[in-house]
Design a protein around this motif. Structure first.
Motif, PDB file in Angstrom:
ATOM      1  N   ARG A  71     -40.139 -15.547 -30.326  1.00 40.84           N
ATOM      2  CA  ARG A  71     -40.380 -14.833 -28.596  1.00 40.84           C
ATOM      3  C   ARG A  71     -41.981 -15.202 -27.944  1.00 40.84           C
ATOM      4  N   ASP A  72     -41.573 -15.799 -26.966  1.00 34.70           N
ATOM      5  CA  ASP A  72     -43.450 -16.129 -26.994  1.00 34.70           C
ATOM      6  C   ASP A  72     -43.890 -15.689 -24.783  1.00 34.70           C
ATOM      7  N   THR A  73     -44.168 -15.754 -24.280  1.00 30.65           N
ATOM      8  CA  THR A  73     -44.442 -14.578 -23.073  1.00 30.65           C
ATOM      9  C   THR A  73     -45.796 -15.554 -22.691  1.00 30.65           C
ATOM     10  N   VAL A  74     -44.850 -16.631 -21.425  1.00 29.69           N
ATOM     11  CA  VAL A  74     -45.331 -17.332 -20.372  1.00 29.69           C
ATOM     12  C   VAL A  74     -45.958 -16.719 -19.061  1.00 29.69           C
ATOM     13  N   ARG A  98     -42.547 -14.864 -17.830  1.00 30.85           N
ATOM     14  CA  ARG A  98     -41.476 -15.336 -18.284  1.00 30.85           C
ATOM     15  C   ARG A  98     -41.112 -15.288 -19.717  1.00 30.85           C
ATOM     16  N   GLY A  99     -40.280 -14.942 -20.349  1.00 33.11           N
ATOM     17  CA  GLY A  99     -40.321 -15.377 -22.078  1.00 33.11           C
ATOM     18  C   GLY A  99     -39.223 -16.645 -22.691  1.00 33.11           C
ATOM     19  N   GLU A 100     -39.746 -17.021 -23.592  1.00 37.58           N
ATOM     20  CA  GLU A 100     -39.034 -18.132 -24.132  1.00 37.58           C
ATOM     21  C   GLU A 100     -39.174 -17.805 -25.607  1.00 37.58           C
ATOM     22  N   SER A 101     -38.123 -18.115 -25.975  1.00 41.81           N
ATOM     23  CA  SER A 101     -37.940 -17.930 -27.533  1.00 41.81           C
ATOM     24  C   SER A 101     -37.516 -19.296 -28.204  1.00 41.81           C
ATOM     25  N   HIS A 102     -37.610 -19.733 -29.538  1.00 41.04           N
ATOM     26  CA  HIS A 102     -37.245 -20.875 -29.880  1.00 41.04           C
ATOM     27  C   HIS A 102     -36.951 -19.906 -31.969  1.00 41.04           C
TER      28      HIS A 102
END
Length: 171
Positions: A71-74, A98-102
């Protein structure tokens, strides 16, 4: 000169040995792909095996990789600030993130990889895996490893100094 002739003969014999080893590998690989398990030879290992279970492949220094959610916070600050007094500033605006996950392959452990006639085993320093061969859905071979897929389990990637095509055919 005798020394040059000796080097030439040694080089020739090394090439012949490589050709024979390559042909032997191709023959064994073809036999395995045709379902002929007689191409495998049982080996002695210090692993506890079940009754009537034989080990055929052992590979040292194998790395285990698994897919993990990362999870990354952008985002960042939007707005401006102005100075009220010396050393005192006032900010107007806000922080939007916003959080993005991969999914990402992560190194989980290093250990020894075995294949028996009933299962595959990874004996790692912190994690051990045992999978029945009859529950394997698919095997994807790489030049230096394999990916094993089982029902209701995460895909496992084993990489190291191994012949992925040969090991995949053995499974």
């Amino acid at each position: 000169n005798a020394e040059e002739m000796k080097e030439s003969i040694d080089s020739y014999f090394n090439q012949v040995i490589e050709i024979i080893n390559g042909a032997s590998r191709r023959i064994k690989l073809t036999q395995l792909k045709q379902g002929n398990a007689a191409a495998l030879k049982a080996i002695q290992v210090s692993l506890l095996l079940g009754k009537d279970e034989n080990c055929y492949i052992k590979v040292d220094n194998v790395e285990l990789y698994e897919d993990r959610a990362v999870r990354d916070t952008v985002g960042g600050y939007n707005g401006f600030s102005f100075r009220v007094a010396r050393g005192v500033s006032y900010r107007i605006g806000g922080f939007g993130a916003r959080g993005e996950s991969h999914m990402e392959k992560r190194l989980i452990d290093k250990g020894i990889f075995y294949i028996t006639d009933k299962r595959y085993i990874f004996d790692g320093s912190t994690k051990n895996i045992e999978g029945e061969l009859k529950k394997v859905i698919s095997v994807e071979a790489y030049s230096d490893g394999i990916k094993i897929s089982r029902a209701n389990k995460r895909d496992e990637v084993f990489a190291g100094d191994m012949d992925g095509e040969y090991i995949g055919a053995a499974i």
